[in-house]
Design an enzyme around this catalytic site. Structure first.
Site, PDB file in Angstrom:
ATOM      1  N   CYS A  22      29.760  32.941  38.666  1.00 44.84           N
ATOM      2  CA  CYS A  22      30.121  31.750  38.410  1.00 44.84           C
ATOM      3  C   CYS A  22      30.120  31.419  39.855  1.00 44.84           C
ATOM      4  CB  CYS A  22      31.112  31.304  37.626  1.00 44.84           C
ATOM      5  SG  CYS A  22      32.746  31.545  38.623  1.00 44.84           S
ATOM      6  N   HIS A  84      41.882  32.541  41.624  1.00 42.48           N
ATOM      7  CA  HIS A  84      42.785  31.982  40.074  1.00 42.48           C
ATOM      8  C   HIS A  84      44.189  30.895  40.828  1.00 42.48           C
ATOM      9  CE1 HIS A  84      41.649  36.492  40.144  1.00 42.48           C
ATOM     10  NE2 HIS A  84      41.062  35.921  38.808  1.00 42.48           N
ATOM     11  N   GLU A 136      45.864  33.025  37.007  1.00 37.28           N
ATOM     12  CA  GLU A 136      45.622  31.266  36.969  1.00 37.28           C
ATOM     13  C   GLU A 136      46.859  31.281  35.660  1.00 37.28           C
ATOM     14  OE1 GLU A 136      42.599  28.548  34.181  1.00 37.28           O
ATOM     15  OE2 GLU A 136      42.285  31.013  35.320  1.00 37.28           O
ATOM     16  N   THR A 175      41.147  28.238  31.976  1.00 33.93           N
ATOM     17  CA  THR A 175      39.497  28.375  31.998  1.00 33.93           C
ATOM     18  C   THR A 175      39.237  29.216  31.635  1.00 33.93           C
ATOM     19  OG1 THR A 175      39.856  29.140  34.292  1.00 33.93           O
ATOM     20  CG2 THR A 175      39.638  27.220  33.916  1.00 33.93           C
ATOM     21  N   CYS A 205      36.154  26.304  31.567  1.00 37.06           N
ATOM     22  CA  CYS A 205      35.078  26.348  32.737  1.00 37.06           C
ATOM     23  C   CYS A 205      33.746  26.940  31.625  1.00 37.06           C
ATOM     24  CB  CYS A 205      35.253  26.897  33.763  1.00 37.06           C
ATOM     25  SG  CYS A 205      34.384  28.825  33.747  1.00 37.06           S
ATOM     26  N   SER A 233      40.328  41.419  33.952  1.00 38.12           N
ATOM     27  CA  SER A 233      38.948  40.067  34.091  1.00 38.12           C
ATOM     28  C   SER A 233      39.154  39.701  32.377  1.00 38.12           C
ATOM     29  CB  SER A 233      37.590  40.389  34.611  1.00 38.12           C
ATOM     30  OG  SER A 233      36.663  39.434  34.361  1.00 38.12           O
ATOM     31  N   SER A 277      32.911  37.571  37.355  1.00 41.21           N
ATOM     32  CA  SER A 277      32.246  38.154  38.810  1.00 41.21           C
ATOM     33  C   SER A 277      32.349  39.135  38.891  1.00 41.21           C
ATOM     34  CB  SER A 277      34.657  38.388  38.720  1.00 41.21           C
ATOM     35  OG  SER A 277      35.780  39.117  37.281  1.00 41.21           O
TER      36      SER A 277
END
Length: 318
Positions: A22, A84, A136, A175, A205, A233, A277
């Site tokens: 992303c 993050h 995060e 997110t 997101c 992840s 990622s």
């Protein structure tokens, strides 16, 4: 193992789009690369820049040194904060030591941080939907004074919440959550606390939402689903859950060598996607591995086109 095409069982491979990197991940990796280019090696990175071992190992080969905490960063060397986000205390510690730091926090995570600060300034208690221990979440909690934010991980948590004033609440979210799970938790919060303030916009997101929607597009057509991503992840884990909820067995793999061929069997149709990622080179690696055992017919199923780009820090592009 390889054989002629005629001897291999046919495999219709449905490849989800969008998938993989992303804009926030692209930006974070570029920050590390440019920092090494401008400052020379080593450049220190606090925690994994993104949750992908292949990416981390490649950057380490270029001169990045990944550390758990700032204490491991020697004086006089630059340090990069991961995508993050970090607590304010980490930034303050870097400034106290006079360290040159680059903040690779995803701009969409930074937006949540700013929302949190505004809500605290308005004396609201925040209910934060997320996963305990995720970087995060740690970074977002580190934006506000202790005790002003409570973590909500599930619908069951909502019933157990104790809040200082149910008429002065707001909620925010990590997110990289499951869109469906989060909607259920939000509904439960709004049912219990009708006056709770929602974020101005969606916190999950665009990349997380788009990748989950892309999996939904193909999952019911597939016998199995492979998700390329790291076990730590969050967005990658959610992709496998989305497929499983639709009745399609799914496995998370970091790269082609992780494929469990016994589990895979000989599906007629296989779905393939990658977390935000995971680089595209790993997607091609998996496809090449499949082609050694199957007569693969690739079909990319496009859900939506992504064209988001985030600006780099000024000090790297001046």
């Amino acid at each position: 193992m390889s054989s002629s095409t005629s001897e291999r069982p046919p495999l219709h491979l449905l490849i989800a789009a969008p998938r993989g990197f992303c804009a926030g991940v692209d930006r974070a990796i570029k920050i590390v690369e440019l920092a090494i280019e401008q400052h020379g090696a080593p450049v220190y990175v606090r925690h994994e820049i993104v949750h992908n071992r292949f990416v981390v190992d490649r950057l380490a080969g270029m001169g990045a040194v990944f550390v758990a905490e700032l204490d491991a960063v020697p004086d006089g060397r630059p340090v990069v904060f991961s995508a993050h986000g970090v607590p304010k205390s980490v930034t303050a510690a870097a400034e106290d030591r006079g360290l040159a730091y680059l903040d690779a926090t995803c701009p969409l995570v930074s937006k949540v941080h700013r929302q949190a600060q505004r809500l605290i300034d308005a004396d609201r208690h925040i209910l934060f939907i997320g996963h305990a221990g995720h970087p995060e979440v740690i970074g977002t909690f580190g934006q506000v004074p202790s005790g002003t934010m409570s973590l909500v991980e599930s619908v069951d948590d909502v019933a157990e919440l104790t809040v200082p004033d149910e008429h002065n609440l707001a909620f925010l979210t990590q997110t990289t959550l499951s869109v469906d799970d989060t909607a259920e938790i939000v509904a439960a919060l709004q049912a219990r606390f009708p006056a709770i303030r929602a974020p101005r916009g969606e916190d999950i997101c665009y990349a997380t939402s788009n990748r989950q929607a892309a999996v939904k597009e193909i999952a019911r057509r597939c016998d199995r689903m492979l998700v390329i991503g790291a076990p730590n992840s969050s967005n990658s884990l959610r992709l496998g859950e989305v497929a499983e909820r639709l009745g399609t067995p799914a496995r998370l793999i970091q790269r082609a060598t992780d494929i469990d061929w016994d589990w895979l069997g000989t599906p007629a149709t296989l779905g393939l996607t990658a977390g935000a990622s995971a680089p595209e080179v790993l997607v091609r690696e998996v496809i090449d591995a499949l082609a050694q055992r199957f007569a693969v017919r690739e079909e990319e199923i496009a859900h939506v086109k992504e064209d988001m780009i985030f600006k780099l820090p000024r000090e790297l592009v001046a």
